[in-house]
Design an enzyme around this catalytic site. Structure first.
Site, PDB file in Angstrom:
ATOM      1  CG  HIS A   1     -16.755 -10.561  -1.909  1.00  0.00           C
ATOM      2  ND1 HIS A   1     -16.369  -9.429  -1.230  1.00  0.00           N
ATOM      3  CD2 HIS A   1     -15.628 -11.277  -2.106  1.00  0.00           C
ATOM      4  CE1 HIS A   1     -15.053  -9.468  -1.032  1.00  0.00           C
ATOM      5  NE2 HIS A   1     -14.583 -10.588  -1.547  1.00  0.00           N
ATOM      6  CD  GLU A   2     -15.230 -14.662  -3.763  1.00  0.00           C
ATOM      7  OE1 GLU A   2     -14.281 -14.395  -4.521  1.00  0.00           O
ATOM      8  OE2 GLU A   2     -15.137 -14.591  -2.527  1.00  0.00           O
TER       9      GLU A   2
ATOM     10  CG  HIS B   1      -8.676 -14.640   5.332  1.00  0.00           C
ATOM     11  ND1 HIS B   1      -9.837 -15.290   5.692  1.00  0.00           N
ATOM     12  CD2 HIS B   1      -8.959 -13.973   4.197  1.00  0.00           C
ATOM     13  CE1 HIS B   1     -10.782 -15.005   4.818  1.00  0.00           C
ATOM     14  NE2 HIS B   1     -10.282 -14.210   3.892  1.00  0.00           N
TER      15      HIS B   1
ATOM     16  CG  HIS C   1     -12.506 -10.685  -6.064  1.00  0.00           C
ATOM     17  ND1 HIS C   1     -11.673  -9.660  -5.671  1.00  0.00           N
ATOM     18  CD2 HIS C   1     -12.930 -11.283  -4.920  1.00  0.00           C
ATOM     19  CE1 HIS C   1     -11.608  -9.648  -4.338  1.00  0.00           C
ATOM     20  NE2 HIS C   1     -12.366 -10.612  -3.862  1.00  0.00           N
TER      21      HIS C   1
ATOM     22  CE1 TYR D   1      -4.451  -1.208   0.842  1.00  0.00           C
ATOM     23  CE2 TYR D   1      -3.077  -3.046   1.554  1.00  0.00           C
ATOM     24  CZ  TYR D   1      -4.312  -2.542   1.189  1.00  0.00           C
ATOM     25  OH  TYR D   1      -5.420  -3.364   1.168  1.00  0.00           O
TER      26      TYR D   1
ATOM     27  CD  GLU E   1     -10.780  -8.943  -1.082  1.00  0.00           C
ATOM     28  OE1 GLU E   1     -11.949  -9.356  -1.100  1.00  0.00           O
ATOM     29  OE2 GLU E   1      -9.808  -9.637  -1.459  1.00  0.00           O
TER      30      GLU E   1
HETATM   31  O1  X8Z Z   1     -12.670 -13.958   2.420  1.00  0.00           O
HETATM   32  C1  X8Z Z   1     -13.557 -13.245   1.984  1.00  0.00           C
HETATM   33  C2  X8Z Z   1     -14.067 -13.466   0.570  1.00  0.00           C
HETATM   34  C3  X8Z Z   1     -13.022 -14.039  -0.306  1.00  0.00           C
HETATM   35  S1  X8Z Z   1     -12.027 -12.853  -1.014  1.00  0.00           S
HETATM   36  C4  X8Z Z   1     -15.220 -14.441   0.610  1.00  0.00           C
HETATM   37  N1  X8Z Z   1     -14.149 -12.320   2.783  1.00  0.00           N
HETATM   38  C5  X8Z Z   1     -13.727 -12.135   4.151  1.00  0.00           C
HETATM   39  C6  X8Z Z   1     -14.048 -13.333   5.019  1.00  0.00           C
HETATM   40  O2  X8Z Z   1     -14.823 -14.205   4.599  1.00  0.00           O
HETATM   41  O3  X8Z Z   1     -13.538 -13.417   6.135  1.00  0.00           O
HETATM   42  C7  X8Z Z   1     -15.182 -11.385   2.373  1.00  0.00           C
HETATM   43  C8  X8Z Z   1     -15.384 -10.477   3.545  1.00  0.00           C
HETATM   44  C9  X8Z Z   1     -14.488 -10.938   4.648  1.00  0.00           C
HETATM   45 ZN    ZN Z   2     -12.632 -11.100  -1.904  1.00  0.00          ZN
END
Ligand code: X8Z
Ligand code: ZN
Length: 607
Positions: free
Chosen positions: A369-370, A502, A373, A217, A399
């Site tokens: 959301h997807e 994550h 992307h 960033y 995002e």
């Molecule tokens: O991981 C994601 C997406 C994939 S890029 C589904 N999100 C975060 C999560 O699920 O923890 C979207 C919002 C927060």
């Molecule tokens: Zn995402």
């Protein structure tokens, strides 16, 4: 990388001649042109091979089977060796030393090359190879895990549903515990990954992996943490009201003898307590029921139709042929990564989603959301954007777009327009409920993402905490930032942080989502006010070509821009939580009334 080197030699000869012809004032360094071209040619082949191998490894997980994982290791090691190659690093640094001789686009590309090198420097070759193996093992453990309730196999989708629907706290606890069982298996893997990730980036003088990721960033770790603290403090007064409201609401719902000071984690309708919106039902807007009438494929079609209505193209045929969109049956001979993601396989038209879509409101939002992307990928896959700049203006932009569309697709006028709800007119009481439901998603997420997740990873990569304190660190942060506590003391051997995907496979980047939520409200405010002239709480983007043009104008240059400037240009403002706070302002009064006479247990100020 040897190939690059040889090609470069011959190219240099040609370019010496060219630069002589242009000697007085080279508009751009021909050396840079040639280097970037040669690098890109090799990169794209290795990148595509790695992405294909990743795709296979994420869609066909067979614990113990080494065929796919060895292929993945080979492909990732080849890509790492190339991106971290000593000659490529030296040459890139050299070219960057003369910024007046390169164009701004070239400078951006070279910085991208250097950033990619940062994770895999050749000098750390052995560490990088070990990290790649450790990453693959962690992925296999996480997604190959057998989740069980009362010894029966269950899917993560079923766990999510149980946590949304069950009202008996003892039953809830059982399902919550089932969701956390995988953490123990990921404990030592996470420690090993932390050490390897840090060591690898230190080879190119980054302090640690967290700082490395934040540097994307153009910010320091301290700057990022300060920005995150600021976001949390801006939403804190509202969060404190929501926290109070939910404690009392849930104590009553679960017939608890008393209202707990902090919210027990297994009371919440989400495995990590990051989205509480399922707690509120709005009469007349029962999306749950509506969606159950349709197969999961219908949700994807709805999502695509929304994007198309804004002027985006239909998804390429290959999207449907190659994506992996639905959950596997529990008796399948293999498993898959069950967290939704979007893939840009070749940095061209080959775009895919990996999802496990079920007919639920959560997935309705996730599909939007997807697809955000996916349409971002398609927007910058045009000849004006060099391959190496085919990414978001920053990671948060990527995002934000789909989450913005997810928000827009949940607003009542949109739902009514799509025939998903009946009413067009909403009394004030209903509007407050809708806003409350939205806040339980978008506001609640900030202390989780900017607070718990980012602080946990900051500590993980900046200190030497080890498996003995992972869980106490995690729950201290949960209490401090979210006012959530575990159902009972959970020290080692639990590792509840590692149950969040994550932490394992998208490390040190969760603040992307915090920033994206803030940004999406800025974008939404602009669209509602300047383009649609509608109340931001009740918009209908559907069919608005102007809205589509605006969104495309943010995306089509990819990363060939300065994200701060882009924001200024498009919105006339900097990144700020002001729009988010404004949006939810009407809720403050309502919640204060609801909470009258109740005891608040979170401090007035978080900092
Ligand atoms: O991981 C994601 C997406 C994939 S890029 C589904 N999100 C975060 C999560 O699920 O923890 C979207 C919002 C927060
Ligand atoms: Zn995402």
């Amino acid at each position: 990388m040897r190939a690059v080197f040889i090609k470069c030699l011959s190219a240099m000869l040609t370019l010496v001649i060219l630069s002589c012809q242009n000697a007085d004032r080279p508009v751009t360094s021909p050396d840079a042109v040639e280097f970037i071209q040669t690098y890109t040619d090799s990169f794209i082949d290795l990148y595509t091979a790695s992405t294909e191998a990743e795709w296979l490894a994420n869609t066909r997980i067979i614990p113990g089977d080494t065929t796919i994982s060895s292929q993945l290791e080979r492909a990732n090691n080849a890509l790492a060796a190339f991106t971290g190659d000593a000659y490529n690093i030296k040459k890139t640094k050299e070219l960057l030393q003369n910024p007046t001789e390169i164009t701004q686009t070239q400078e951006r590309i070279l910085k991208t090359i250097l950033f990619k090198a940062g994770n895999n420097p050749a000098t750390m070759g052995e560490v990088v190879a070990q990290r790649i193996t450790a990453e693959n093992n962690q992925m296999e453990t996480l997604y190959g895990f057998d989740y069980r309730v009362d010894s029966a196999l269950v899917t993560t989708g079923e766990i999510d549903q149980a946590l949304r629907e069950l009202t008996d706290p003892a039953m809830r606890l059982k399902w919550w515990e089932a969701s956390k069982a995988v953490g123990k298996e990921l404990d030592t893997g996470l420690l090993r990954l932390r050490n390897l990730r840090n060591s690898a980036v230190q080879g190119l003088d980054y302090t640690n992996y967290f700082q490395y990721q934040v540097s994307d960033y153009g910010m320091s770790s301290d700057e990022m943490m300060t920005l995150l603290e600021q976001l949390i403090s801006e939403v804190w007064p509202l969060y404190r009201e929501l926290h109070t409201w939910v404690r009392y609401e849930l104590a009553e719902k679960y017939n608890a003898p008393e209202v707990p000071e902090m919210i027990p984690a297994h009371w919440l309708p989400n495995r990590w307590g990051q989205d509480w919106s399922a707690l509120v039902e709005v009469e007349g807007i029962n999306l749950d029921e509506q969606l159950k009438k349709h197969p999961p494929s219908w949700i994807i079609e709805q999502g695509e139709a929304f994007y198309k209505s804004l002027g985006f193209t239909a998804l390429p045929k290959s999207f449907y042929e190659n994506s992996n969109l639905y959950p596997l049956p529990t008796d399948s001979d293999h498993k898959k990564n069950n967290h939704a993601s979007a893939w840009h396989m070749d940095l061209q038209e080959d775009v895919r989603c990996l999802m496990s879509v079920t007919s639920t409101p959560t997935y309705y939002e996730t599909v939007h959301h997807e697809l955000g992307h996916i349409y971002y990928y398609l927007s910058y896959s045009n000849p004006r954007v060099p391959l190496l700049l085919r990414k978001g203006a920053n990671r948060a932009f990527h995002e934000a777009v789909g989450s913005l569309m997810g928000l827009a697709a949940m607003q009542p006028p949109f739902l009514a327009g799509r025939g998903l709800i009946d009413q067009q007119d909403y009394p004030d009481s209903l509007r407050q409920k809708i806003l409350l439901k939205e806040a339980l998603n978008y506001v609640v997420f900030i202390p989780f993402s900017a607070g718990v997740m980012s602080h946990f990873e900051h500590t993980l990569y900046n200190t030497s905490i080890d498996t003995s304190t992972f869980n106490s660190e995690w729950w201290n942060l949960k209490k401090q930032y979210q006012g959530i506590v575990p159902p009972y003391e959970r020290g080692r051997p639990y590792n509840d942080a590692a149950t969040k995907t994550h932490i394992n496979d998208d490390a040190a980047q969760y603040y992307d989502y915090a920033l994206s939520y803030v940004l999406l409200f800025q974008l939404h405010e602009h669209i509602a006010q300047e383009i649609l002239q509608q109340d931001a709480h009740a918009t209908n983007y559907y069919g608005s070509k102007k809205t589509g043009e605006f969104i495309r104008s943010l995306m089509h240059s990819g990363a060939n821009n300065d994200w701060r400037q882009l924001l200024k240009e498009k919105l006339g403002s900097e990144l700020s939580a002001k729009a988010l706070v404004n949006y939810f302002q009407p809720l403050m009064e309502y919640l204060k009334k609801e909470n009258e006479g109740r005891t608040y247990t979170l401090p007035v100020r978080i900092l």
